[in-house]
Design a protein around this motif. Structure first.
Motif, short mmCIF file in Angstrom:
data_model
loop_
_atom_site.label_atom_id
_atom_site.label_comp_id
_atom_site.label_asym_id
_atom_site.label_seq_id
_atom_site.Cartn_x
_atom_site.Cartn_y
_atom_site.Cartn_z
N GLU A 1 0.79 -1.23 -0.02
CA GLU A 1 -0.07 0.00 0.10
C GLU A 1 0.74 1.13 0.09
O GLU A 1 1.83 1.42 0.70
CB GLU A 1 -0.87 -0.08 1.22
N GLY A 2 0.53 2.29 -0.80
CA GLY A 2 1.43 3.28 -0.91
C GLY A 2 0.91 4.11 -2.23
O GLY A 2 0.36 3.65 -2.83
N GLU A 3 1.95 5.16 -2.32
CA GLU A 3 1.85 6.11 -3.48
C GLU A 3 3.08 6.61 -3.99
O GLU A 3 3.89 7.05 -3.04
CB GLU A 3 0.62 6.90 -3.34
N LEU A 4 3.39 6.99 -5.21
CA LEU A 4 4.50 7.92 -5.32
C LEU A 4 4.34 8.34 -6.88
O LEU A 4 3.51 7.87 -7.55
CB LEU A 4 5.84 6.90 -5.36
N TYR A 5 4.89 9.27 -7.05
CA TYR A 5 4.93 10.18 -8.19
C TYR A 5 6.42 10.00 -8.98
O TYR A 5 7.27 10.40 -8.43
CB TYR A 5 4.68 11.40 -8.04
N PHE B 1 -4.90 1.15 -7.88
CA PHE B 1 -5.94 2.08 -7.55
C PHE B 1 -6.23 3.20 -8.12
O PHE B 1 -7.36 3.56 -8.47
CB PHE B 1 -5.68 2.22 -5.87
N ARG B 2 -5.30 3.82 -8.56
CA ARG B 2 -5.05 5.00 -9.24
C ARG B 2 -3.87 5.26 -10.07
O ARG B 2 -2.66 4.90 -9.56
CB ARG B 2 -5.38 6.27 -8.47
N LYS C 1 -2.50 8.01 -12.40
CA LYS C 1 -2.58 9.19 -13.35
C LYS C 1 -1.23 9.63 -13.98
O LYS C 1 0.06 9.58 -13.52
CB LYS C 1 -2.94 10.33 -12.40
N ARG D 1 1.06 12.14 -15.89
CA ARG D 1 0.98 13.76 -15.91
C ARG D 1 1.86 13.98 -17.11
O ARG D 1 2.93 13.82 -17.47
CB ARG D 1 1.72 14.28 -14.66
N GLY E 1 2.43 5.62 2.95
CA GLY E 1 1.99 4.08 2.99
C GLY E 1 3.04 3.23 3.30
O GLY E 1 4.19 3.73 3.88
N GLN E 2 3.03 1.93 3.08
CA GLN E 2 3.96 1.08 3.22
C GLN E 2 5.06 1.40 2.20
O GLN E 2 6.17 0.48 2.46
CB GLN E 2 3.27 -0.50 3.40
N SER E 3 4.91 1.73 1.24
CA SER E 3 5.83 1.75 0.00
C SER E 3 5.52 3.17 -0.46
O SER E 3 4.74 3.96 -0.20
CB SER E 3 5.47 0.58 -1.04
N GLY E 4 6.55 3.61 -1.38
CA GLY E 4 6.26 4.72 -2.11
C GLY E 4 6.88 6.16 -1.19
O GLY E 4 7.77 5.96 -0.43
N LEU E 5 6.29 7.13 -1.15
CA LEU E 5 6.69 8.46 -0.76
C LEU E 5 5.58 9.17 0.09
O LEU E 5 4.45 8.82 0.00
CB LEU E 5 7.06 9.38 -1.71
N TRP F 1 3.38 11.87 2.27
CA TRP F 1 2.77 13.25 1.62
C TRP F 1 2.28 13.79 3.09
O TRP F 1 2.17 13.31 4.15
CB TRP F 1 1.63 12.99 0.56
N CYS G 1 2.27 18.02 -10.72
CA CYS G 1 1.31 17.23 -11.17
C CYS G 1 -0.10 17.45 -10.08
O CYS G 1 0.41 17.83 -8.84
CB CYS G 1 1.53 15.91 -11.24
N SER H 1 -3.45 15.53 -9.20
CA SER H 1 -4.53 14.68 -9.53
C SER H 1 -5.65 14.23 -8.65
O SER H 1 -5.46 14.51 -7.37
CB SER H 1 -3.64 13.10 -9.53
N LEU I 1 -8.47 12.04 -6.66
CA LEU I 1 -8.80 10.69 -6.45
C LEU I 1 -10.07 10.46 -5.92
O LEU I 1 -10.72 11.34 -5.40
CB LEU I 1 -7.72 10.42 -5.47
N HIS I 2 -10.45 9.38 -5.86
CA HIS I 2 -11.76 8.89 -5.14
C HIS I 2 -11.60 7.83 -4.21
O HIS I 2 -11.19 6.45 -4.53
CB HIS I 2 -12.84 8.53 -6.27
N TYR I 3 -11.85 8.08 -2.90
CA TYR I 3 -11.68 6.96 -1.99
C TYR I 3 -13.14 6.46 -1.68
O TYR I 3 -13.80 7.23 -0.93
CB TYR I 3 -11.05 7.55 -0.77
N ALA J 1 -4.16 15.33 -5.02
CA ALA J 1 -2.97 15.33 -4.51
C ALA J 1 -2.08 16.24 -5.26
O ALA J 1 -2.17 16.31 -6.71
CB ALA J 1 -2.43 13.86 -4.77
N HIS K 1 1.65 17.48 -6.44
CA HIS K 1 3.07 17.15 -6.50
C HIS K 1 4.01 18.50 -6.83
O HIS K 1 3.82 18.93 -7.96
CB HIS K 1 3.52 16.10 -7.39
N SER L 1 11.28 18.05 -3.46
CA SER L 1 9.83 17.76 -4.02
C SER L 1 8.89 17.67 -2.71
O SER L 1 9.51 17.32 -1.48
CB SER L 1 9.88 16.54 -4.91
N LYS M 1 -1.82 16.59 0.00
CA LYS M 1 -2.94 15.78 -0.38
C LYS M 1 -4.07 16.48 0.60
O LYS M 1 -3.95 16.76 1.60
CB LYS M 1 -3.24 14.34 0.09
#
Lengths: 211, 379, 169, 341
Positions: free
Chosen positions: B309-313, B336-337, B339, B341, C25-29, C31, C59, C61, C63-65, C74, C76, C85, C89
């Motif tokens: 779970e998570g998100e990144l650009y 989940f999404r 996008k 750009r 989240g558990q991965s990614g970056l 916010w 960017c 964007s 979102l729909h939860y 979101a 960026h 960067s 959100k």
């Protein structure tokens, strides 16, 4: 004034340079391929049309699941025990009759994603690119080689066998259930017997323990 | 319309629709022009004629890998770069390392694609200004690149070549020679292009001082790629925010200098693309030297890609500018999404700002110089 | 060059009445969650303050939860001078999806916000020209909502894939 | 007047009318094919290859047959009469001008003594027909194309006439036959033909100006603004289809040939052979004349497939600020040269 002359000189010069280049190309060689007379040589792995080697297909449905546009339609019927469908050239045993293996090439987007998951490498792209049709339905390719009669037969057989199996399974279940019941009853009986015995012996144990 | 000219005395404006079917809108773009004679008072771009719900499709795919063919179709002129950005994003999400050889092949492919895309962009720009022949000369070169792609991936336009954690298939054995050969034959063609088009006085007069985009406006609009560099801002994600293995290569960032007119005009944006092709050739040469001959083209990954779970650009430098993918994962197998750009989307949105007071012919030049691809604008 | 942690600390000192949290989240970056009514103020500070200088909005964007019945946007950001960067959100309830527009701060938000309005139905207050951008002006529904059902006919033209193939066959 | 009309021999008129028409039609078919071949070769392509066998020579005939069959679409709100009439008027204008072109040493449609004047007067009707087409189509692109073309043709007529004047100053005649005859012989430097372009260095400048102007007059790149396809879709031709559109095409190519032939007459000795008496005579003179004209047409095509297009304000700038002053200065210089030598 001088500036204006200089400018026009530059303009004329650049025009003449350009015209020199175009006249060189005018006498140069053309790159055109006269299509129906000469044909482009496509590399072996060109992705132009999907092909299925139906003899090797085991009906695993992986390609259909990998397809992003859902253009592969597969229907399978399990083979009956009296028929051995043999093995594919890669050695995988075949267990299904393929009653339908259609690919809608009008929908296909040539992404190659169905090719990779195939365990027997029976679906692949070929470099044949001239297959336009006047009717869209002609672009749905049927790869299954079963006759309709055969399909019906196979389906019936499979249904019969499935019914048979179901019946057998039910019988087995029933038997098992009966057995279990019997066992239960027996166990109960034994337990009751034991209980009867125990009722007599237990107090003596206690007594023993106490003493 | 008839009133507009029978009306004597007062000036009346004429509203005219350029597109969606017009020879030089680069696809199905509609520009609503308000004209006073031939002078354009307002431009209002209308987009969406090529909207194919990329983002909705991506959400409905039950596999991250199934999105890749759709990314190809966003900017169909530079499909490799689109894939590159997407697979990088998913790999970062999964925290995957890909083999060395894959990285090199990806970079070579991306740079070849950049050249191919610029060739088309430049050619179409010339075509917009009435120079038909350079367009076809450049297409000859582009075909050579597409031939290389076809041999490697099997397709000429929409490759689906890069996969998450690797490549769909290994390159053909003579790949290196072919690319080296192309690099050698392509260099003189840039010189020919310069003579035929770039420094042609008529071309310069048509493009210099037209559609001037000051740096400040460009940054405020988040312009990127050749459009931003044309305004003299040294900004290239391959250098400033290196991804993949771009930090290993030695190349320059060409920027516009206002050589022919004012800084940030159409000619500057054009010449940045021409110079960028040379830099891409340099990168390709270095990558060819560094590319390992043997090796796997696929890292070991689970059959089903399920990022946490998570998100990144993640953003990459596509030929048109900053291509960003914003991916949100909810732990399931389908995103989940997603996008995208798209740089063209952003660049097109500044058209009204940079084309005030231009002539119709200048609008054509400006649209050509920002090099939009409508597939990417509408997604 | 500032990490999101440092940025959130500065913001905390600036806006003492809010509690700023760095979500991830558990991965990614990670916010920063920004309350809807604060986004314009925060954006202005982030763009103009010498400590941040976020001059580009990379960017935006929508979102729909669907589970929480919320819409999100979101942002960026990137700073070309300080090279850092940040992701912001904003989340608003589905019934009243109003978020102040940042179009006056970053011009690029103009079309991005129109897209978010078109796709998920976030209403950006004081946006100068909030029209649909990708779909036709009279389209119904917001396509990127998870519970979206496409309208069956658009001006008498069937929109579904099935109807088209049935017609052709 | 009635006396004059009674003296006319109808058959002679028909023959005189038919000869240029045949030349135009044959030339148009060949030139349209040749244009596509030139474009093809310049662009490393082949151009039409299939129709008729050798290098697709029958391509324009096939196109013509196709265009005849096509539906003639007239926009609903157009001005119907003008819309239908404009293409024919345009062709009529360039066709009528051929009357005074000396095709050969023994053939000229009408040997009138104000030939050049007549030619320039008749071709200016072109402007009118293009505005007519642009306005009557009730299409904004057509209108823009029509307006552009009006401005362009009217402007470029001035330098054209000024350069033609230089020739008239040198030759002292308005009759094209006389002008051609004055250029026969090979006297310059002992071997060069007596063509006007070699006679006077300022006439060379005049020719360059003349050539640029006729490029603009016949809407060729880099001055093809009235129909610039990447800006105005197809300019004044946008709403036309079928044979009406073909008439425009025909008129355009006829115009190209007309102006090239005029250039050949004025500067390159018309039907005179470059080798003096060798290869002269009625047939050969026709051959040389057409060759010179077609060479100029080829150069026009060559330029078209090389250069981008000017913008409308630059076009006007070139005309009014450069070509017109230059052509008048040149006129004075030519006159001075003639007085001195």
């Amino acid at each position: 004034m001088v500036e204006a002359f200089k400018n026009s000189w530059i303009t004329f010069k650049s025009i003449f340079i350009g015209m020199g280049i175009t006249i060189r190309h005018f006498f140069g060689k053309s790159v055109t391929l006269q299509y129906p007379d000469e044909r482009p040589v496509l590399p072996n792995n060109a992705r132009a049309k999907l092909y299925v080697n139906i003899d090797d297909c085991i009906g695993c449905n992986l390609c259909a699941r990998a397809c992003p546009v859902n253009c592969i339609y597969i229907d399978t019927v399990p083979s009956t025990s009296d028929v051995d469908l043999g093995k594919t050239s890669t050695g995988n045993p075949k267990r299904f009759w393929l009653t339908r293996f259609d690919i809608d090439m009008a929908k296909c987007m040539y992404c190659d994603l169905c090719v990779h998951p195939c365990p027997t490498n029976c679906i692949y792209m070929v470099s044949e690119y001239e297959y336009s049709e006047f009717n869209r339905t002609n672009l749905i390719y049927h790869f299954s080689n079963l006759e309709p009669a055969m399909v019906a037969e196979v389906k019936e057989k499979a249904a019969n066998e499935a019914a048979e199996k179901q019946r057998q399974r039910e019988e087995m279940m029933r038997k098992k259930a009966e057995e279990a019941k019997m066992k239960q009853i027996e166990a109960k009986k034994q337990a009751e017997e034991k209980n009867d015995g125990e009722k007599g012996s237990e107090p003596s144990k206690k007594e023993n323990g106490d003493s | 319309m008839i009133e507009a000219i029978t009306d004597s005395g007062e000036r009346r404006e004429m509203t005219i629709n350029m597109g969606p079917q017009h020879p030089s809108t680069h696809g199905v773009l509609r520009l609503e022009l308000v004209l006073d004679g031939e002078v354009v008072k307002h431009v209002k771009p209308h987009i969406g004629y090529l909207h194919r719900c990329f983002e909705k499709y991506a959400e409905q795919m039950d596999d991250y890998a199934k999105v890749i063919p759709y990314t190809d179709r966003m900017d169909y002129v530079s499909a490799m770069n689109q894939e590159h950005g997407y697979v990088l994003a998913v790999e970062r999400m999964l925290e995957l390392e890909v083999p060395e050889r894959v990285e090199y092949i990806r970079v070579i492919m991306a740079e070849l694609q950049r050249i191919a895309s610029h060739l088309l962009g430049i050619g179409a720009f010339g075509l917009d200004l009435g120079a038909f022949t350079p367009f076809l000369y450049l297409f000859i070169e582009r075909e050579k690149i597409l031939d290389i792609f076809e041999k490697a991936s099997g397709a000429r336009l929409l490759y689906n070549y890069m996969a998450v954690a690797g490549l769909m298939r290994d390159v053909h054995p003579e790949f290196k020679d072919e690319v080296a050969d192309f690099v050698k034959t392509f260099r003189p063609k840039i010189k020919e292009l310069d003579d035929l088009l770039s420094y042609n006085k008529i071309f310069v007069r048509r493009t210099a001082n037209i559609g001037v985009l000051p740096v400040k406006v460009a940054l405020n609009y988040a312009a990127s790629g050749p459009v931003l560099r044309g305004s003299g801002f040294k900004w290239d994600l391959r250098k400033n925010d290196p991804y993949s293995i771009y930090d290993r290569f030695d190349f320059d960032i060409p920027v516009g200098s206002g050589e022919m007119g004012s800084l940030g005009d159409c000619w500057d944006r054009y010449i940045v693309r021409v110079k960028e092709m040379e830099q891409s050739l340099r990168i390709i040469e270095q990558a060819l030297d560094g590319m390992p001959d043997e090796g796997d083209v696929m890292a070991a990954i689970p059959k089903r890609i399920r990022p946490k779970e998570g998100e990144l650009y993640v953003r990459t430098e596509s030929p048109r500018g900053e291509l960003g993918y914003y991916i949100v994962s909810d732990k399931s197998a389908s995103p989940f999404r997603v996008k995208a750009r798209a740089p063209s989307f952003v660049h097109l949105s500044m058209l009204p700002a940079i084309s005030k007071g231009a002539l119709i012919a200048d609008i054509v030049a400006i649209v050509g110089s920002i090099d939009i691809v409508l597939g990417e604008v509408d997604r | 060059m500032k990490t999101p942690e440092e940025i959130i600390e500065i913001l905390q000192n600036r806006f003492t009445d809010e509690e700023w949290i760095l979500e991830s989240g558990q991965s990614g970056l990670p916010w920063i969650r920004v309350p809807a009514n604060k986004i314009k103020e925060v954006s202005k500070i982030l763009r103009d303050d010498a400590e941040f200088r976020f001059d580009t909005l990379m960017c935006l964007s929508g979102l729909h939860y669907s589970a929480e019945q919320e819409l999100g946007v979101a942002y960026h950001l990137h700073s070309t001078s300080l090279k850092h960067s940040l992701a912001l959100k904003v989340r608003v309830p589905e019934e009243k999806p109003e978020i102040p527009s940042v179009e006056s701060i970053w011009k690029t938000a103009d079309w991005h916000e129109r897209e978010a309005w078109d796709m998920v139905g976030v209403q950006f207050t004081d946006h100068p020209d909030l029209r649909r951008i990708l779909c036709p002006d009279d389209w119904e529904g917001y396509p990127l909502r998870k519970d979206y059902v496409p309208q069956e006919f658009y001006h008498g033209v069937p929109t579904g894939e099935k109807t088209v193939s049935e017609q052709n066959d | 007047m009635t006396q004059y009309l009674l003296n006319i021999n109808p058959i002679a008129i028909l023959v005189h009318a038919a000869i240029p028409l045949t030349i135009i039609l044959v030339y148009a078919l060949v030139a349209i094919w040749a244009e596509r071949k030139v474009a093809g070769f310049i662009q490393d392509r082949l151009g039409p290859m299939r129709v008729g066998g050798w290098h697709g020579w029958a391509q324009s005939i096939a196109d013509l047959l196709k265009l005849i069959q096509k539906e003639d679409i007239i926009p609903a709100d157009s001005s119907r009469f003008l819309f239908k009439f404009a293409p024919f008027m345009m062709f009529a204008a360039s066709y009528a001008a051929f009357a005074v072109i000396p095709f050969s040493s023994s053939y000229i449609g009408s040997n009138i003594n104000i030939g050049v004047f007549y030619l320039l007067a008749v071709t200016s009707v072109l402007t009118l027909s293009i505005i007519m087409a642009g306005w009557a189509s009730n299409n904004k692109w057509s209108l823009l194309g029509g307006m552009r073309s009006a401005a362009q043709l009217v402007s470029y007529e001035v330098p054209t006439i000024a350069t033609v004047l230089t020739v008239i100053v040198v030759t002292g005649s308005l009759n094209l036959m006389t002008i051609t005859e004055m250029q026969s012989g090979n006297d310059i430097l002992g071997f060069l033909p007596n063509w006007l372009i070699f006679q006077n260095p300022f006439l060379l400048v005049a020719f360059v100006i003349f050539f640029i102007s006729i490029l603009a007059e016949s809407h060729r790149v880099p001055f093809d603004l009235p129909e610039s396809e990447s800006e105005l879709v197809a300019g004044y031709q946008t709403e036309y289809s079928g044979m009406r559109w073909a008439m425009f095409m025909l008129a355009e190519y006829a115009d190209m040939l007309l102006l090239s032939l005029l250039g050949a007459t004025l500067f390159f000795g018309g039907w005179n052979s470059p080798f003096g008496e060798f290869m002269s005579g009625p047939f050969w003179s026709f051959f040389w004349f057409m060759l010179k004209g077609l060479l100029l047409v080829f150069v026009m095509m060559w330029i078209r497939w090389t250069l981008p297009r000017y913008r409308v304000d630059q076009l006007m700038y070139i005309c009014w600020s450069i070509l017109i002053p230059l052509s008048f200065i040149n006129l004075v210089l030519v006159a001075l040269w003639e007085v001195i030598f």
